[in-house]
Design an enzyme around this catalytic site. Structure first.
Site, PDB file in Angstrom:
ATOM      1  N   ALA A   1     -17.228 -45.246  -6.509  1.00 17.71           N
ATOM      2  CA  ALA A   1     -16.179 -46.268  -6.542  1.00 17.71           C
ATOM      3  C   ALA A   1     -16.838 -47.588  -6.164  1.00 17.71           C
ATOM      4  O   ALA A   1     -17.464 -47.701  -5.103  1.00 17.71           O
ATOM      5  CB  ALA A   1     -15.064 -45.914  -5.565  1.00 17.71           C
TER       6      ALA A   1
ATOM      7  N   CYS B   1     -18.643 -12.451 -27.996  1.00 19.45           N
ATOM      8  CA  CYS B   1     -19.717 -11.759 -27.280  1.00 19.45           C
ATOM      9  C   CYS B   1     -19.989 -10.377 -27.888  1.00 19.45           C
ATOM     10  O   CYS B   1     -19.117  -9.767 -28.513  1.00 19.45           O
ATOM     11  CB  CYS B   1     -19.372 -11.627 -25.798  1.00 19.45           C
ATOM     12  SG  CYS B   1     -17.909 -10.623 -25.450  1.00 19.45           S
TER      13      CYS B   1
ATOM     14  N   GLU C   1     -20.690 -37.074  -4.718  1.00 18.09           N
ATOM     15  CA  GLU C   1     -19.812 -38.148  -4.269  1.00 18.09           C
ATOM     16  C   GLU C   1     -20.576 -39.307  -3.629  1.00 18.09           C
ATOM     17  O   GLU C   1     -20.052 -40.405  -3.512  1.00 18.09           O
ATOM     18  CB  GLU C   1     -18.808 -37.578  -3.263  1.00 18.09           C
ATOM     19  CG  GLU C   1     -17.818 -36.581  -3.863  1.00 18.09           C
ATOM     20  CD  GLU C   1     -16.604 -37.279  -4.447  1.00 18.09           C
ATOM     21  OE1 GLU C   1     -16.386 -38.467  -4.145  1.00 18.09           O
ATOM     22  OE2 GLU C   1     -15.867 -36.624  -5.205  1.00 18.09           O
TER      23      GLU C   1
ATOM     24  N   THR D   1     -23.485 -40.354   3.893  1.00 17.64           N
ATOM     25  CA  THR D   1     -22.068 -40.488   3.554  1.00 17.64           C
ATOM     26  C   THR D   1     -21.210 -39.659   4.497  1.00 17.64           C
ATOM     27  O   THR D   1     -20.124 -40.081   4.908  1.00 17.64           O
ATOM     28  CB  THR D   1     -21.832 -40.049   2.098  1.00 17.64           C
ATOM     29  OG1 THR D   1     -22.533 -40.941   1.226  1.00 17.64           O
ATOM     30  CG2 THR D   1     -20.354 -40.078   1.746  1.00 17.64           C
TER      31      THR D   1
ATOM     32  N   GLU E   1     -10.415 -13.615 -27.604  1.00 17.04           N
ATOM     33  CA  GLU E   1     -10.275 -12.853 -28.841  1.00 17.04           C
ATOM     34  C   GLU E   1      -9.378 -11.631 -28.645  1.00 17.04           C
ATOM     35  O   GLU E   1      -8.567 -11.298 -29.514  1.00 17.04           O
ATOM     36  CB  GLU E   1     -11.654 -12.399 -29.339  1.00 17.04           C
ATOM     37  CG  GLU E   1     -12.615 -13.542 -29.648  1.00 17.04           C
ATOM     38  CD  GLU E   1     -13.507 -13.894 -28.472  1.00 17.04           C
ATOM     39  OE1 GLU E   1     -14.705 -14.142 -28.692  1.00 17.04           O
ATOM     40  OE2 GLU E   1     -13.004 -13.936 -27.323  1.00 17.04           O
TER      41      GLU E   1
END
Length: 367
Positions: free
Chosen positions: A162, A83, A301, A204, A60
């Site tokens: 994936a 705000c 992930e 992982t 703004e």
């Protein structure tokens, strides 16, 4: 009462404000993305602005500076309620009133308890006409991370996987497995540049030894890298320790592990990381700890156990599944109880990425 012609005008200008807001996607977190357009009574756009960086002027203020004296009697279109409190910058409602803005059109109220409708009330009390709710769904989607953090006190969580055509996420025997094509990898890294953190489970990390970095896409803020490792098995030789310049590294573990393995805790600290003790097997507690570190959004992930734990805890907000035509024949299967037929999931959006297909599911809309 807004007539149909005015409604269409409001939508058109709000679309421009949303486009301006999106410019801050990689620069404004932990603040929300906000865009603002100021339109004179004759219909001319006289001011434009966007929140460009956390701690700097809000949208703004930029738009009012751009408009100058032409803001008097004009309509302000802003993607989030202005705000009304002082943080690192002053309240936006004050210069809005001082500039003589006659009408404010806000896409959505700010969920922050310090605002939460009070900014709009301030404007109304000073004679400014207020309309709220124009393109609200689009505005909420743009700032889904901000809304999740403020209302749920945890980051917005995207579960990313994936998947091969025959349902595997990795080859047998461990080690990195190339499943996605080039276009999917590019999309995934661009999305990484939009979030505050990346996370993997210890399985992982041990199998793939990922760096958890953003490649080929710009981001201005350091990226929080998170390893969920209740037993403190993270190797001190892991490649992630070679990428500290990319951002902080957090090992989420348990109090028992911290007590039992002070040598590992010290070694992690020497490498620039930090061990954080959370309740055992409590994904929600770990996410709350990340939120306190201003991580508004995070991508999980992998792996499959981490995904299932997050889903069971009810903290998954979005799913990105990169479906590949490649077949592995055997390996590690990915099955997520409660989210089996992804393509048929209500409101699932599909996008072609070269030979692959991205299935994007907004879990918020479908729970």
């Amino acid at each position: 009462m807004v007539n149909e012609r005015q409604r269409l005008v409001d939508i058109a200008h709000m679309r421009e404000a949303l486009a301006l807001a999106a410019r801050g996607r990689t620069t404004v977190s932990p603040n929300p993305m906000v865009g603002c357009v100021i339109v004179a009574p004759d219909g001319a756009c006289v001011g434009r602005g966007a929140h460009e960086r956390a701690g700097e002027a809000h949208a703004e203020v930029h738009a009012l500076r751009d408009a100058g004296a032409r803001a008097r009697g004009a309509t302000m279109y802003v993607t989030l309620e202005p705000c009304c409190h002082t943080g690192r910058t002053g309240p936006c409602v004050v210069p809005t009133v001082d500039a003589g803005i006659a009408r404010v059109v806000a896409a959505v109220e700010d969920p922050n308890p310090l605002v939460a409708g009070q900014g709009l009330a301030f404007l109304r009390q000073r004679g400014v006409e207020v309309t709220v709710g124009v393109l609200e769904a689009e505005a909420r989607r743009l700032n889904e991370a901000f809304f999740t953090s403020v209302t749920l006190r945890r980051p917005h969580v995207t579960l990313k996987v994936a998947l091969s055509a025959d349902g595997f996420i990795a080859k047998a025997g461990g080690g990195p497995t190339a499943i996605s094509g080039r276009e999917s990898l590019k999309h995934a890294h661009v999305y990484r540049s939009h979030v505050d953190g990346l996370a993997v489970g210890i399985g992982t990390l041990l199998a793939d030894d990922p760096r958890l970095t953003v490649r080929g896409a710009y981001r201005s803020r350091p990226l929080m890298r998170v390893i969920f490792d209740s037993g403190l098995r993270t190797p001190l030789s892991a490649r992630i320790w070679q990428t500290r310049v990319a951002g902080p590294i957090l090992v989420v573990t348990t109090e028992a592990a911290v007590t039992a393995r002070p040598d590992i805790v010290a070694a992690v600290a020497e490498r620039g990381g930090e061990c954080v003790a959370c309740a055992p097997h409590d994904v929600a507690d770990a996410l709350a700890a990340l939120d306190r570190r201003q991580v508004r959004s995070i991508v999980l992930e992998g792996g499959a156990l981490m995904h299932q734990a997050a889903w069971d805890a009810g903290v998954v907000d979005r799913v990105h599944l990169y479906q590949s035509p490649r077949r592995l024949g055997n390996g590690v299967r990915w099955t997520l109880d409660g989210l089996r037929d992804l393509a048929a999931w209500p409101d699932a959006e599909q996008q072609s990425l070269g030979p692959d297909t991205l299935i994007d599911i907004d879990v918020h809309r479908t729970r």
